[in-house]
Design a protein around this motif. Structure first.
Motif, PDB file in Angstrom:
ATOM      1  N   GLU A   1       2.303   1.770  -3.422  1.00  0.00           N
ATOM      2  CA  GLU A   1       1.505   2.589  -4.416  1.00  0.00           C
ATOM      3  C   GLU A   1       1.125   3.979  -4.087  1.00  0.00           C
ATOM      4  N   ALA A   2       1.178   4.382  -2.731  1.00  0.00           N
ATOM      5  CA  ALA A   2       0.764   5.493  -2.473  1.00  0.00           C
ATOM      6  C   ALA A   2       1.886   6.430  -2.648  1.00  0.00           C
TER       7      ALA A   2
ATOM      8  N   TYR B   1      -0.228  14.756   2.299  1.00  0.00           N
ATOM      9  CA  TYR B   1       0.305  13.919   1.250  1.00  0.00           C
ATOM     10  C   TYR B   1      -0.562  14.388  -0.093  1.00  0.00           C
ATOM     11  N   HIS B   2      -1.998  14.985   0.342  1.00  0.00           N
ATOM     12  CA  HIS B   2      -2.433  15.615  -0.837  1.00  0.00           C
ATOM     13  C   HIS B   2      -2.078  16.732  -1.458  1.00  0.00           C
TER      14      HIS B   2
ATOM     15  N   LYS C   1       4.353   5.875  -5.370  1.00  0.00           N
ATOM     16  CA  LYS C   1       4.343   5.948  -6.869  1.00  0.00           C
ATOM     17  C   LYS C   1       3.487   6.930  -7.297  1.00  0.00           C
ATOM     18  N   ALA C   2       2.239   6.977  -6.807  1.00  0.00           N
ATOM     19  CA  ALA C   2       0.994   7.964  -7.154  1.00  0.00           C
ATOM     20  C   ALA C   2       1.553   9.362  -7.067  1.00  0.00           C
ATOM     21  N   ILE C   3       2.426   9.695  -6.056  1.00  0.00           N
ATOM     22  CA  ILE C   3       2.864  11.248  -6.068  1.00  0.00           C
ATOM     23  C   ILE C   3       4.131  11.332  -6.643  1.00  0.00           C
ATOM     24  N   LYS C   4       4.614  10.228  -7.386  1.00  0.00           N
ATOM     25  CA  LYS C   4       6.004  10.301  -8.125  1.00  0.00           C
ATOM     26  C   LYS C   4       7.047  10.673  -7.285  1.00  0.00           C
TER      27      LYS C   4
ATOM     28  N   ASP D   1       0.577  15.703  -3.540  1.00  0.00           N
ATOM     29  CA  ASP D   1      -0.087  15.423  -4.908  1.00  0.00           C
ATOM     30  C   ASP D   1      -0.658  16.354  -5.818  1.00  0.00           C
TER      31      ASP D   1
ATOM     32  N   ASP E   1       0.759  -1.213   0.070  1.00  0.00           N
ATOM     33  CA  ASP E   1      -0.031  -0.020   0.118  1.00  0.00           C
ATOM     34  C   ASP E   1       0.746   1.258  -0.066  1.00  0.00           C
TER      35      ASP E   1
ATOM     36  N   LYS F   1       2.651  17.970  -7.696  1.00  0.00           N
ATOM     37  CA  LYS F   1       3.658  17.033  -8.444  1.00  0.00           C
ATOM     38  C   LYS F   1       3.874  17.583  -9.771  1.00  0.00           C
TER      39      LYS F   1
ATOM     40  N   LYS G   1      -3.799   8.589   4.057  1.00  0.00           N
ATOM     41  CA  LYS G   1      -3.101   9.689   3.485  1.00  0.00           C
ATOM     42  C   LYS G   1      -3.432  10.696   4.191  1.00  0.00           C
TER      43      LYS G   1
END
Ligand code: AHR
Length: 499
Positions: free
Chosen positions: A57-58, A366-367, A60-63, A370, A54, A373, A362
């Motif tokens: 994945e989290a 975190y947001h 990777k999603a924000i590179k 995101d 998890d 990014k 998150k």
């Protein structure tokens, strides 16, 4: 609703925003590594070679571009050979800085670099200067990065890794003015050069820089170490809500006054960057040496009932605004700021992720990462927004903080390789919404999309309610020819894309 005028000049291209400005920091501290990143292969929590799926994945999603490891203060007590080879044979040590707990070294060099490969990010390894030797550090870097035959590369292969890893950055010590050995700047700069001479294999070597705005430390390093001997000077600066280390304030129960105080303190980063850049410019006007803000973020009291040495805190909408202010400042100073690493990635200080057993949440911070990014690797362009001072009450400012303002608005704008424009803007006011009339001369964009993060200033995501503070699509931004009309609600962060 107050009106403000903003201007963007996309032809005025200022500097490249290195992706590493969106970097992170993971120390062997509390539950950052164990439980946060690493649970071991035998854990019921889904994992890849022991690393939580998890979390991968989290991130990777924000590179996620780069992670600094293994410390922090831990780095200058860390002996890398303790963390290689069969896990059952690894030496157990006491984590003397953080809670005095047993560190079983089950997460070591192979696990960290495997983690970086799984996430697809650069590695930034802090070498032990305070209690280590030049030989130990140079052999570690050789172990990780050399493709030649040597006792170190044979050892690496014996431990299961044939190919060398890429380690883009190494830090020569951590806080060597404090937990890394209580050195003075003259002594450290000589030691830096000694380590520098014998370390081969990492692209960039970063020197330990100042504590906050210690200009003497930076000036001594810039005088004593020639630019080609170091690619960066690190800088650590935390935001303490009350500005009092003994009672820092709570991460989740705080007043409006404390909210504003915290943000005023975080704006001190603006002055720090200005002063530090000024000193570096005197000795390196080509901007070869980067300013690497490799520890920043809010530091509050720990959550009641948790180990005081674990630095576990919650994360609220206040943290999101604070992150947006700092990330905009780093973008705006990206001619010199080449990397920044928020402290710390998971379960420690201003984390982007919190975990509890198999659950992961998150945070508002975190947001923000995101939503920001798309600035990575883009070019900062000129922008200016009329601003409003919030609560300019001099009695608020603590002596020595040198903070003289708390603007409501923080913004930065970039244009990426494909020509898309990204605007990130936040409003710290808890009372006032703004209507922003933004002129973009020669604007030929046809379409627009926007997202917003907004909530009560102390709203947070918990394991029971993980979506309380979440970004949403936003229709409060309209493009009309060369004008953008932005509705910016109180206590919000907005990101806008123009194509
Ligand atoms: O991030 C927590 C600690 O803060 C780090 O170990 C140290 O470098 C800094 O003082």
């Amino acid at each position: 609703m107050a009106e403000l005028k903003m201007t963007i000049d996309k032809t005025n291209r200022i500097s490249k925003i290195n992706k590493e400005i969106y970097g992170h920091f993971a120390e062997h501290l509390g539950r950052c590594i164990y439980g946060g990143i690493f649970v071991g292969e035998d854990s019921p929590i889904p994992n890849t070679r022991g690393i939580r799926n998890d979390v991968i994945e989290a991130l990777k999603a924000i590179k996620l571009p780069v992670v600094r490891w293994p410390g922090g203060c831990f780095a200058d007590t860390y002996h890398w050979r303790d963390g290689i080879g069969p896990r059952e044979n690894r030496r157990k040590i006491v984590n003397v800085n953080w809670g005095g707990v047993t560190e079983d070294n089950s997460f070591g060099t192979h696990e960290f670099l495997d983690f970086c490969e799984l996430v697809g990010c650069e590695a930034y390894v802090s070498l032990n200067v305070g209690s280590g030797t030049v030989q130990e550090a140079s052999e570690w870097v050789e172990y990780m990065t050399s493709a030649n035959e040597s006792p170190m590369t044979e050892l690496r292969k014996k431990n299961g890794r044939e190919k060398p890893w890429k380690v883009k950055y190494v830090g020569i010590g951590n806080e060597n003015w404090g937990c890394g050995g209580e050195m003075n700047a003259e002594y450290y700069s000589s030691l830096y050069k000694q380590f520098h001479t014998f370390i081969r294999g990492a692209e960039q070597q970063i020197a330990c820089g100042p504590n906050g705005n210690d200009c003497n430390w930076t000036e001594t390093l810039m005088k004593n170490i020639r630019p080609h001997q170091m690619r960066g000077i690190s800088l650590h600066n935390y935001t303490i809500p009350t500005n009092n280390w003994a009672h820092k304030g709570s991460s989740m129960a705080f007043s409006e006054k404390e909210y504003y105080d915290t943000l005023a303190h975080t704006w001190h980063m603006e002055k720090i960057l200005r002063d530090q850049k000024g000193i570096m410019q005197r000795y390196d006007d080509n901007k070869f040496v980067g300013l690497i803000v490799d520890e920043w973020g809010i530091w509050t009291d720990v959550i009641d009932g948790t180990n005081p040495g674990f630095l576990y805190q919650q994360n609220t909408m206040r943290d999101a605004i604070l992150a947006s202010i700092n990330l905009n400042l780093f973008n705006l100073n990206s001619d010199r700021v080449k990397m920044a690493n928020i402290a710390q990635m998971i379960n420690v200080l201003q984390s982007i992720l919190l975990t509890e057993g198999e659950k992961m949440v998150k945070t508002p911070t975190y947001h923000v990462f995101d939503m920001y990014k798309d600035h990575m690797e883009a070019t900062l362009v000129y922008s200016n927004c009329e601003n409003v001072e919030l609560m300019p009450q001099p009695e608020r400012w603590h002596p020595g903080m040198q903070v003289d303002h708390l603007p409501a608005i923080s913004q930065s704008v970039s244009v990426d390789e494909a020509g898309k424009m990204h605007i990130t803007i936040s409003n710290a006011s808890l009372e006032e919404d703004f209507d922003i009339d933004c002129a973009i001369p020669r604007c030929d964009y046809k379409s627009i999309s926007a997202r917003i993060l907004t909530a009560a200033y102390d709203a947070m995501n918990t394991f029971d309610a993980p979506e309380t503070v979440s970004p949403a699509d936003y229709s409060g931004v309209k493009l009309n020819g060369e004008n953008l009309a932005i509705k910016l609600p109180k206590c919000s962060v907005v990101s806008i894309e123009l194509c």
